[in-house]
Design a protein around this motif. Structure first.
Motif: not given
Length: 122
Positions: A52-77
């Motif tokens: 989310t915009n405030d950095g809260s994440t939701n990660v599927a159990d199948s990838v938890k611990g292996r995949f990391t999601i991140s965001r650059d709000n300034a770049k909308n990326t």
């Protein structure tokens, strides 16, 4: 009006790593959340991870611990760092954005990227 463009997919051996990126552009007023979904051949599209915009994440159990999601709000990326990849991670990865546009600031709409192929060989 709004485009989501993914990059960074490809072919990797099992145990390897990849990072995919998705940049949102266009007449964007505010992005509420961005995320990644994937669809393997013959299967339904499934959630991988969202942020989310405030950095809260939701990660599927199948990838938890292996995949990391991140965001650059300034770049909308949004980024998805994928480590310890397995053959079952092979799929087309789609970027998703839940956002408000300049022309319609009061409703949140869903936008999708064109998808990027991730193939993990055994």
């Amino acid at each position: 009006q709004v485009q989501l463009v993914e990059s960074g997919g490809g072919l990797v051996q099992a145990g390897g790593s990849l990072r995919v990126s998705c940049a949102a552009s266009g007449r964007i007023f505010r992005i509420n959340a961005m995320g990644w979904y994937r669809q393997a051949p013959g299967k339904q599209r499934e959630l991988v991870a969202t942020i989310t915009n405030d950095g809260s994440t939701n990660v599927a159990d199948s990838v938890k611990g292996r995949f990391t999601i991140s965001r650059d709000n300034a770049k909308n990326t949004v980024y998805l760092q994928m480590n310890s990849l397995k053959p079952e991670d092979t799929a087309v990865y789609y970027c998703h954005g839940a956002l408000r546009t300049i022309s319609d600031r009061f409703s949140v709409q869903d936008y999708w990227g064109q998808g990027t192929q991730v193939t993990v060989s055994s």
